[in-house]
Design a protein around this motif. Structure first.
Motif, PDB file in Angstrom:
ATOM      1  N   GLY A  38       0.783  -1.233   0.000  1.00  0.00           N
ATOM      2  CA  GLY A  38       0.000   0.000   0.000  1.00  0.00           C
ATOM      3  C   GLY A  38       0.807   1.271   0.000  1.00  0.00           C
ATOM      4  O   GLY A  38       0.242   2.357  -0.076  1.00  0.00           O
ATOM      5  N   ALA A  39       2.139   1.158   0.049  1.00  0.00           N
ATOM      6  CA  ALA A  39       2.961   2.365   0.153  1.00  0.00           C
ATOM      7  C   ALA A  39       2.858   3.215  -1.104  1.00  0.00           C
ATOM      8  O   ALA A  39       2.866   4.452  -1.033  1.00  0.00           O
ATOM      9  CB  ALA A  39       4.417   1.986   0.422  1.00  0.00           C
ATOM     10  N   ALA A  43       1.520   7.107  -1.499  1.00  0.00           N
ATOM     11  CA  ALA A  43       2.342   8.161  -2.105  1.00  0.00           C
ATOM     12  C   ALA A  43       1.553   8.960  -3.128  1.00  0.00           C
ATOM     13  O   ALA A  43       1.724  10.176  -3.245  1.00  0.00           O
ATOM     14  CB  ALA A  43       3.570   7.540  -2.763  1.00  0.00           C
ATOM     15  N   TRP A  44       0.668   8.282  -3.863  1.00  0.00           N
ATOM     16  CA  TRP A  44      -0.103   8.997  -4.882  1.00  0.00           C
ATOM     17  C   TRP A  44      -1.275   9.742  -4.286  1.00  0.00           C
ATOM     18  O   TRP A  44      -1.694  10.770  -4.808  1.00  0.00           O
ATOM     19  CB  TRP A  44      -0.564   8.005  -5.963  1.00  0.00           C
ATOM     20  CG  TRP A  44       0.561   7.646  -6.881  1.00  0.00           C
ATOM     21  CD1 TRP A  44       1.801   8.195  -6.939  1.00  0.00           C
ATOM     22  CD2 TRP A  44       0.550   6.617  -7.865  1.00  0.00           C
ATOM     23  NE1 TRP A  44       2.564   7.591  -7.893  1.00  0.00           N
ATOM     24  CE2 TRP A  44       1.821   6.621  -8.498  1.00  0.00           C
ATOM     25  CE3 TRP A  44      -0.410   5.698  -8.297  1.00  0.00           C
ATOM     26  CZ2 TRP A  44       2.141   5.740  -9.519  1.00  0.00           C
ATOM     27  CZ3 TRP A  44      -0.080   4.823  -9.309  1.00  0.00           C
ATOM     28  CH2 TRP A  44       1.185   4.852  -9.911  1.00  0.00           C
ATOM     29  N   THR A  53       6.862   9.611   6.142  1.00  0.00           N
ATOM     30  CA  THR A  53       7.247   8.251   6.494  1.00  0.00           C
ATOM     31  C   THR A  53       8.645   7.926   5.955  1.00  0.00           C
ATOM     32  O   THR A  53       9.448   7.280   6.632  1.00  0.00           O
ATOM     33  CB  THR A  53       6.232   7.236   5.937  1.00  0.00           C
ATOM     34  OG1 THR A  53       4.927   7.607   6.370  1.00  0.00           O
ATOM     35  CG2 THR A  53       6.532   5.829   6.405  1.00  0.00           C
ATOM     36  N   ALA A  54       8.931   8.399   4.745  1.00  0.00           N
ATOM     37  CA  ALA A  54      10.256   8.162   4.173  1.00  0.00           C
ATOM     38  C   ALA A  54      11.340   8.841   5.006  1.00  0.00           C
ATOM     39  O   ALA A  54      12.419   8.268   5.219  1.00  0.00           O
ATOM     40  CB  ALA A  54      10.305   8.663   2.732  1.00  0.00           C
ATOM     41  N   MET A  55      11.054  10.043   5.496  1.00  0.00           N
ATOM     42  CA  MET A  55      12.031  10.737   6.338  1.00  0.00           C
ATOM     43  C   MET A  55      12.262   9.978   7.645  1.00  0.00           C
ATOM     44  O   MET A  55      13.389   9.916   8.155  1.00  0.00           O
ATOM     45  CB  MET A  55      11.574  12.173   6.649  1.00  0.00           C
ATOM     46  CG  MET A  55      11.540  13.098   5.434  1.00  0.00           C
ATOM     47  SD  MET A  55      13.119  13.229   4.541  1.00  0.00           S
ATOM     48  CE  MET A  55      12.754  12.226   3.105  1.00  0.00           C
ATOM     49  N   LEU A  56      11.189   9.397   8.195  1.00  0.00           N
ATOM     50  CA  LEU A  56      11.355   8.593   9.405  1.00  0.00           C
ATOM     51  C   LEU A  56      12.221   7.368   9.129  1.00  0.00           C
ATOM     52  O   LEU A  56      13.036   6.962   9.960  1.00  0.00           O
ATOM     53  CB  LEU A  56       9.993   8.159   9.953  1.00  0.00           C
ATOM     54  CG  LEU A  56       9.098   9.240  10.546  1.00  0.00           C
ATOM     55  CD1 LEU A  56       7.886   8.618  11.212  1.00  0.00           C
ATOM     56  CD2 LEU A  56       9.844  10.108  11.550  1.00  0.00           C
TER      57      LEU A  56
ATOM     58  N   ILE B 275      -4.798   1.266 -11.003  1.00  0.00           N
ATOM     59  CA  ILE B 275      -3.613   2.042 -11.385  1.00  0.00           C
ATOM     60  C   ILE B 275      -2.562   1.997 -10.285  1.00  0.00           C
ATOM     61  O   ILE B 275      -1.369   1.957 -10.523  1.00  0.00           O
ATOM     62  CB  ILE B 275      -4.018   3.504 -11.671  1.00  0.00           C
ATOM     63  CG1 ILE B 275      -4.880   3.560 -12.922  1.00  0.00           C
ATOM     64  CG2 ILE B 275      -2.792   4.394 -11.822  1.00  0.00           C
ATOM     65  CD1 ILE B 275      -5.373   4.949 -13.279  1.00  0.00           C
ATOM     66  N   ALA B 276      -3.062   1.948  -9.023  1.00  0.00           N
ATOM     67  CA  ALA B 276      -2.132   2.007  -7.892  1.00  0.00           C
ATOM     68  C   ALA B 276      -1.168   0.855  -7.877  1.00  0.00           C
ATOM     69  O   ALA B 276      -0.109   0.947  -7.267  1.00  0.00           O
ATOM     70  CB  ALA B 276      -2.933   2.050  -6.584  1.00  0.00           C
ATOM     71  N   ASP B 277      -1.489  -0.282  -8.531  1.00  0.00           N
ATOM     72  CA  ASP B 277      -0.576  -1.415  -8.537  1.00  0.00           C
ATOM     73  C   ASP B 277       0.339  -1.384  -9.733  1.00  0.00           C
ATOM     74  O   ASP B 277       1.194  -2.260  -9.864  1.00  0.00           O
ATOM     75  CB  ASP B 277      -1.371  -2.739  -8.565  1.00  0.00           C
ATOM     76  CG  ASP B 277      -2.204  -2.903  -7.300  1.00  0.00           C
ATOM     77  OD1 ASP B 277      -3.258  -3.568  -7.375  1.00  0.00           O
ATOM     78  OD2 ASP B 277      -1.810  -2.339  -6.264  1.00  0.00           O
ATOM     79  N   ALA B 278       0.189  -0.384 -10.605  1.00  0.00           N
ATOM     80  CA  ALA B 278       0.962  -0.375 -11.841  1.00  0.00           C
ATOM     81  C   ALA B 278       2.452  -0.402 -11.579  1.00  0.00           C
ATOM     82  O   ALA B 278       3.191  -1.182 -12.180  1.00  0.00           O
ATOM     83  CB  ALA B 278       0.580   0.843 -12.669  1.00  0.00           C
TER      84      ALA B 278
END
Lengths: 293, 293, 293
Positions: A38-39, A43-44, A53-56, B275-278
């Motif tokens: 689900g990451a 992000a989108w 989260t990436a900074m953490l 699309i999110a899994d693309a």
């Protein structure tokens, strides 16, 4: 005239982590984030949350070390250069056209190089944590071990906590029964560098940094190539564990066997009870009559 | 001779929040607490717990800002006057005979006035946070944005965390995909005031405070009167979002369409994938064979 | 010439908690940990995790006090002597052959002695917290009460939080409706010692320490011997609670009765609604039509 070995390890210890080793660390951390379920969708839909989260993931160890020492946890944001570098890597990992960065990272030589360079940064973090704690608490060796450990491997605590708050992570009690390889090897490094700092080890810091880094990189790459999870010091770990904590289980199992034998000779049936409850049984013996089913 | 506009904004920027604007802020915060399910029952069964939660609602932003800067989170308790003021408002809101305060607050003009005055305090908190962070980290603009944001809208993080610890709140992962209006507008204000602090905006602080406050109050009151949740800057937000983060989705959808077309021409059936899994698909292409069901 | 009473209380207030009272406190804390379900199994599978939890039980109040004052939470680790003492007690409690320590602790006189000595340390912690907070915030009486309370009884907050993070504890909302006896008696002590610190009580500190400690020990031992949970000051607590917070319920119940009476005379049927919703009903009266089923 210094021997070549000494010059090599001295030059190695003076290497700056910025920018190449830091880039490798950020890349490995952000790729680990991207592989979480689900990451990409997050992000989108909410890039700010994904960036945070990436900074953490990238700076989690330093944040934890600041929290434990009562320093501002936001201090890492003051280093704008590193923040911009980590943010750029996050951006191109998640938003690169055709996902080129992920495709490039999927090649094994690239992964090995990045992971090897990340392990180098681990040494620098442990040493930085130990010396920083020493500036606060002269010869407070437990604090030095804790801060070195937090800086080197504490990022996962921060990221797990963030997932807990977001509702994405439900910790199982038995997760805490297993320490990961990075946690164990960082604790070992933190103990070694603390003893070196307090002059209990007759080795200079730059030599120790070189040896420890070589050990980290070699074991990590070997484990990746052989796809094994058996840790190199598992034998010593098991032995130490048995010496310190295992012999009471021996007493308890002997006691359980003698209880079972007396029971068998008494009734002719058998019961099987886990060893882990043995000490609870010993405790309850004086308080209530034991039931046999 | 200063123009009237300048004098007005200067006088406005020197207005003290104590006591009337602070009262409005405490009143709106405590009423928001009172409307939570079960809050009244908690107040009667454990007034201390209810009082503590009310204090977190009233001072949460300042507490979060202290935590992030490594300052004592309990510092707000040293300001006894404000604590007593907030406590008095909590007491009369929850324990007034015949619930007169809630009845009075239910009239729309009273709500509009209180909410409008609360929005004024938001500006003061953002400015206070930005200047306070600047005293710690000269030109640390990311820290200034973060602290301004925490002071202005961070209270909900503190109160959500308290509910999480109490077991009253179970965060859903997708909550983090949506930022609330106060969070967005406070982030915008924090960015603007940070740029003004670092002399990147050619406008004086008191003029900016006046303009930003008028914007806050006008939009908030309009949203309450029209009962709409559409934010005034939604268009700019969507455009910026698409410019920075949306174009990779365009690439991915083109790629998905070409994959579907080649598949269609190959087998005559169709698959539909989100699309999110693309990007995950692109990543996995090199690692395992794709299954079609 | 001082009276014997004064000399006794002065000598008492100068008693060092190290080592005997500290040993008693660590013993009671670690035994409380051991009685938690699964604690013994965790100690055998992951001794480091068990040791860490034991340290939180032993030093939790001090850690919470440091967190609230913005001091390093790890500061307790700098006191190596106390850490080694607490660690030794943890080790012999969990790993003693034949569980001798637990067997010894199961005898009531031993428990009474240990618990009594632990209550003595509570007074010392409260006084330490109040004076420490006073050094930060001169006459910040709310901060002094909070820090005295945190030092004296805040350990359970730290340990509950650790269990929450580990997934072993799911807080129920109504747990927060009940304050435990240690929490209540520590709050009382913190208030008393704060008033003494700010010269609002005409009693010297050492006399107050002696009296408060005798009260603590006597009530705790009495509650253990009589196996009762009724607290000695329950009557005063209920009276104060009714005086401050109870009279609005009286208004609400009168109003509910008059509503029911008018309804009864109108339709001949009856409805039963809990008092806790009375104020919500008053609030909703102006906003929507009430439904009767």
């Amino acid at each position: 005239m210094d021997c070549p070995w000494n010059e090599l390890s001295l030059a190695f210890s003076r290497t700056s982590m910025f920018p190449f080793f830091d880039i490798a660390h950020y890349l490995v951390s952000v790729m680990a984030l991207k592989h979480q379920p689900g990451a990409v969708a997050v992000a989108w839909k909410n890039p700010l949350s994904s960036w945070f989260t990436a900074m953490l993931h990238c700076f989690g160890g330093g944040i934890l070390s600041c929290v434990l020492l009562g320093e501002p946890p936001l201090r890492f944001l003051a280093n704008s250069t590193n923040i911009l570098l980590a943010s750029s890597i996050w951006y191109i990992v998640f938003f690169c056209p055709r996902d080129l960065v992920s495709q490039g990272y999927s090649f094994l030589p690239v992964q090995l190089l990045a992971v090897g360079m990340k392990e180098v940064t681990r040494t620098w973090k442990i040493v930085g944590g130990v010396t920083h704690a020493n500036s606060y608490y002269k010869n407070g060796w437990i604090v030095m071990i804790a801060i070195g450990w937090a800086r080197g491997a504490g990022g996962s605590i921060i990221t797990n906590f963030e997932q807990l708050v977001k509702g994405c992570w439900k910790p199982e009690a038995d997760e805490w029964l297993k320490m990961s390889y990075p946690a164990k090897v960082t604790l070992l490094g933190s103990v070694i560098f603390t003893f070196q700092q307090t002059n209990h080890l007759a080795i200079s810091r730059h030599n120790l940094m070189f040896l420890y880094t070589m050990f980290l990189v070699a074991t990590k790459i070997t484990m990746m190539l052989t796809e094994t999870s058996v840790m190199p010091f598992a034998f010593f770990e098991d032995t130490l564990s048995w010496m310190l904590f295992g012999w009471q289980q021996l007493f308890s199992s002997c006691e359980k066997r003698s209880e079972t034998n007396s029971f068998l000779s008494g009734t002719g049936s058998s019961t099987s009870k886990p060893i882990a409850d043995a000490s609870d049984k010993v405790h309850k013996k004086h308080t209530k009559k034991t039931k046999f089913t």
